[in-house]
Motif scaffolding. Structure first.
Motif, short mmCIF file in Angstrom:
data_model
loop_
_atom_site.label_atom_id
_atom_site.label_comp_id
_atom_site.label_asym_id
_atom_site.label_seq_id
_atom_site.Cartn_x
_atom_site.Cartn_y
_atom_site.Cartn_z
N ASP A 8 28.16 17.44 -13.83
CA ASP A 8 28.09 17.31 -15.61
C ASP A 8 27.61 15.85 -15.76
O ASP A 8 27.01 15.70 -16.67
N LEU A 9 27.91 14.98 -14.94
CA LEU A 9 27.50 13.41 -15.04
C LEU A 9 25.95 13.48 -14.98
O LEU A 9 25.49 12.81 -15.90
N GLY A 14 20.02 14.60 -18.05
CA GLY A 14 18.81 15.68 -17.88
C GLY A 14 18.40 15.68 -16.44
O GLY A 14 17.31 16.20 -15.94
N LEU A 15 19.45 15.64 -15.59
CA LEU A 15 19.28 15.95 -14.14
C LEU A 15 20.01 16.92 -13.57
O LEU A 15 21.06 17.37 -14.21
N GLU A 16 19.73 17.55 -12.41
CA GLU A 16 20.54 18.58 -11.80
C GLU A 16 20.60 18.21 -10.19
O GLU A 16 19.43 17.78 -9.64
N VAL A 17 21.82 18.18 -9.64
CA VAL A 17 21.76 18.03 -7.99
C VAL A 17 21.93 19.40 -7.63
O VAL A 17 23.04 20.05 -7.89
N GLN A 18 21.16 19.52 -6.71
CA GLN A 18 21.14 20.77 -5.64
C GLN A 18 21.49 20.34 -4.37
O GLN A 18 21.12 19.42 -3.86
N ALA A 19 22.16 21.38 -3.71
CA ALA A 19 22.70 20.95 -2.28
C ALA A 19 22.10 22.21 -1.47
O ALA A 19 22.20 23.53 -1.93
N MET A 106 17.01 17.12 -9.33
CA MET A 106 15.90 17.93 -9.85
C MET A 106 15.89 17.27 -11.45
O MET A 106 16.80 16.99 -12.03
N ALA A 107 14.78 17.31 -11.98
CA ALA A 107 14.41 17.02 -13.28
C ALA A 107 13.81 18.34 -13.90
O ALA A 107 12.58 18.24 -13.92
N GLY A 108 14.30 19.08 -14.37
CA GLY A 108 14.12 20.43 -14.89
C GLY A 108 13.42 21.09 -13.68
O GLY A 108 14.15 21.45 -12.59
N GLU A 109 12.22 21.69 -13.64
CA GLU A 109 11.63 22.29 -12.28
C GLU A 109 11.16 21.27 -11.47
O GLU A 109 10.33 21.66 -10.28
N ARG A 110 11.17 19.88 -11.55
CA ARG A 110 10.43 18.83 -10.80
C ARG A 110 11.47 18.34 -9.92
O ARG A 110 12.47 17.92 -10.27
N SER A 111 11.10 18.14 -8.45
CA SER A 111 11.94 17.86 -7.50
C SER A 111 11.55 16.32 -7.43
O SER A 111 10.38 15.60 -7.24
N GLY A 183 12.98 -0.15 -14.71
CA GLY A 183 11.59 0.09 -15.12
C GLY A 183 12.01 1.33 -16.25
O GLY A 183 12.78 1.64 -16.56
N PRO A 184 10.40 1.59 -16.82
CA PRO A 184 10.54 2.48 -17.92
C PRO A 184 10.82 4.09 -17.51
O PRO A 184 10.90 4.82 -18.40
N GLY A 185 11.02 4.29 -16.26
CA GLY A 185 11.19 5.81 -16.08
C GLY A 185 12.45 6.20 -16.40
O GLY A 185 13.39 5.46 -16.33
N ARG A 186 12.37 7.65 -17.06
CA ARG A 186 13.51 8.21 -17.61
C ARG A 186 14.84 8.23 -16.56
O ARG A 186 15.96 8.19 -16.91
N HIS A 187 14.52 8.29 -15.23
CA HIS A 187 15.77 8.60 -14.45
C HIS A 187 15.79 7.68 -13.41
O HIS A 187 16.26 7.59 -12.41
N ALA A 188 15.11 6.48 -13.63
CA ALA A 188 15.13 5.46 -12.62
C ALA A 188 16.51 4.71 -12.37
O ALA A 188 16.80 4.67 -11.44
N GLU A 189 17.34 4.70 -13.31
CA GLU A 189 18.88 4.42 -12.95
C GLU A 189 19.75 5.24 -12.26
O GLU A 189 20.17 4.66 -11.24
N ALA A 190 19.43 6.38 -12.49
CA ALA A 190 20.19 7.42 -11.37
C ALA A 190 19.72 7.12 -10.02
O ALA A 190 20.44 7.28 -9.05
N ILE A 191 18.20 7.19 -9.86
CA ILE A 191 17.58 6.84 -8.57
C ILE A 191 18.20 5.57 -7.90
O ILE A 191 18.50 5.84 -6.90
#
Length: 431
Positions: A8-9, A14-19, A106-111, A183-191
């Motif tokens: 849920d975090l 806006g991310l999904e963790v798949q395993a 994952m960000a939507g359908e994008r890995s 940087g400006p990327g939406r998911h940079a912090e999580a990465i």
């Protein structure tokens, strides 16, 4: 293991963790609660596992699974009353098999990226504090994988497949850091958090799971740690040992290289009885061993040089190929050991003072116990000699400088990962 159990975090971002389990992993379960997983490094077995956990692990072995859906589905599988115990058992099993669990962001359908365990010691990534420095570790490196850009490290038990252009740009920008803001990327912090959790960022190397302490990491060099990592079974997921990767597509190089017979100088063969009569005891030789950097003005004799080479390096015999013994190549028998009998090492002698031998460069033919004269310029001869003097801090040139060369293609034809490390061990045996 926060990246796995706190879905849920990441959904809030806006991310999904798949395993999933590594593709080669096979899950086998028995009615008595015994679960066996066959994998790259062997197999692992758990006992007392419920059918619910076995079902969840089989699901992970068959397809990418949203960790949110997997955890949310546990109450339905186990029944509401047993959901807590079932979830605890699943998380325990995932910890036990952490070295097999891949995570895909994952960000939507994008890995964005996939984190792959590359070591038997790999653990599930844990969410740590905000990394203070967003710069790649000096032990990390980018290279082309089979299909994607891959980030790996000599101090991490994981590697990362970069599957998105934005992610690749972010990671490459971390090379020149320090990047205080991702940087400006939406998911940079999580990465950046994920890279820090597997030891890919500067200052997080001890999170990589290799057990290396800060004292070692403060003085170690990248090539040394990378060789250490890739020459040990279980510390990486590449090929390992006598795999014969080129068998059937490339002939092995011969055990005895070709020699120019017209340039051969036959060396004297020592008398075995005379040698045995004057040889010191092994204990005396060991206790009297020392390193000398000053040499006598008296030249060596051709007999002394011949005896030294005969006793250390000659080929005593050839054997093979023996396919039924997993040796589809010809090997040689020499006085010193070599991995697999491959004997990749050749010796060159730079002669300055040997009675009965012209100064110059020679190759020792171990099969013929002879020296083959090699045409080299005086400038090249002097450059090699001076390099050895600087390296050893010797005051004057020795009568003979030996240079050891590896016919490494023989090692690479047989071995994966350990070829170069085995060559270094062969040099130790020769020394």
């Amino acid at each position: 293991m926060d990246w796995f159990v706190l879905p849920d975090l990441w959904r809030a971002r806006g991310l999904e963790v798949q395993a999933r389990l590594r593709p080669e992993a096979v899950v086998e379960s028995a009615e008595d609660g015994e679960l066996t997983v066959h994998h790259w490094w062997g197999s692992a077995r758990l006992t007392g596992v419920t059918a619910v956990t076995a079902s969840a692990l089989r699901q992970l072995s068959e397809e990418w699974t949203d960790s949110h859906d997997l955890i949310a589905g546990m109450p339905a599988l186990a029944g509401e009353q047993g959901s807590t115990a079932a979830l605890a058992e699943l998380l325990w099993a995932c910890q036990e098999f952490a070295f097999l669990i891949e995570l895909r962001l994952m960000a939507g359908e994008r890995s964005l990226l996939t984190v792959k365990p590359a070591s038997y010691a790999a653990k599930l990534p844990a969410l740590g504090p905000d990394p203070t420095c967003r710069r790649l570790s000096k032990f990390a490196f980018l290279h082309r994988g089979e299909e994607e850009l891959e980030l790996a490290s000599a101090t991490s038990t994981h590697r990362v497949l970069l599957q998105d252009e934005e992610t690749s740009r972010l990671v490459t920008s971390l090379v020149t850091g320090p990047v205080l803001h991702p940087g400006p990327g939406r998911h940079a912090e999580a990465i950046c958090h994920l890279l820090a959790s597997i030891g890919m960022l500067e200052g997080t190397e001890t999170e990589g799971g290799t057990g290396m302490g800060e004292a070692l990491l403060g003085v170690a060099e990248f090539p040394d740690l990378l060789l250490h990592q890739h020459s040990r079974f279980g510390s990486h997921d590449g090929g390992f040992g006598a795999e014969f990767p080129f068998l059937g597509s490339l002939d092995p190089s011969p055990a005895v290289p070709r020699s120019a017979a017209e340039n051969m100088i036959t060396l004297p063969v020592p008398d075995e009885h005379e040698v045995r009569a004057r040889d010191p005891l092994l204990s005396d030789a060991i206790e009297g061993r020392c390193s000398l950097r000053e040499y006598s003005d008296e030249p060596l004799t051709l007999e002394e040089l011949g005896e030294f080479l005969f006793r250390c390096l000659r080929i005593r015999g050839l054997y093979g190929p023996i396919p039924e013994a997993n040796m589809p190549y010809q090997a040689s028998d020499r006085p010193f050991p070599s991995g697999g009998g491959v004997h990749d090492l050749e010796l060159y002698a730079l002669v300055t003072r040997v009675t009965g031998l012209e100064p110059g460069a020679y190759r020792y033919s171990a099969a013929q116990h002879a020296l083959e004269w090699i045409a080299v310029s005086s400038a090249d001869f002097d450059a090699v000699l001076q390099g050895a003097l600087r390296a050893s801090s010797a005051a004057s040139a020795p009568p003979v400088l030996f240079k050891i060369v590896s016919r490494f293609e023989r090692m690479a034809w047989k071995y994966r990962s350990i070829g170069y490390a085995t060559t270094l061990k062969n040099v130790g045996g020769l020394y």
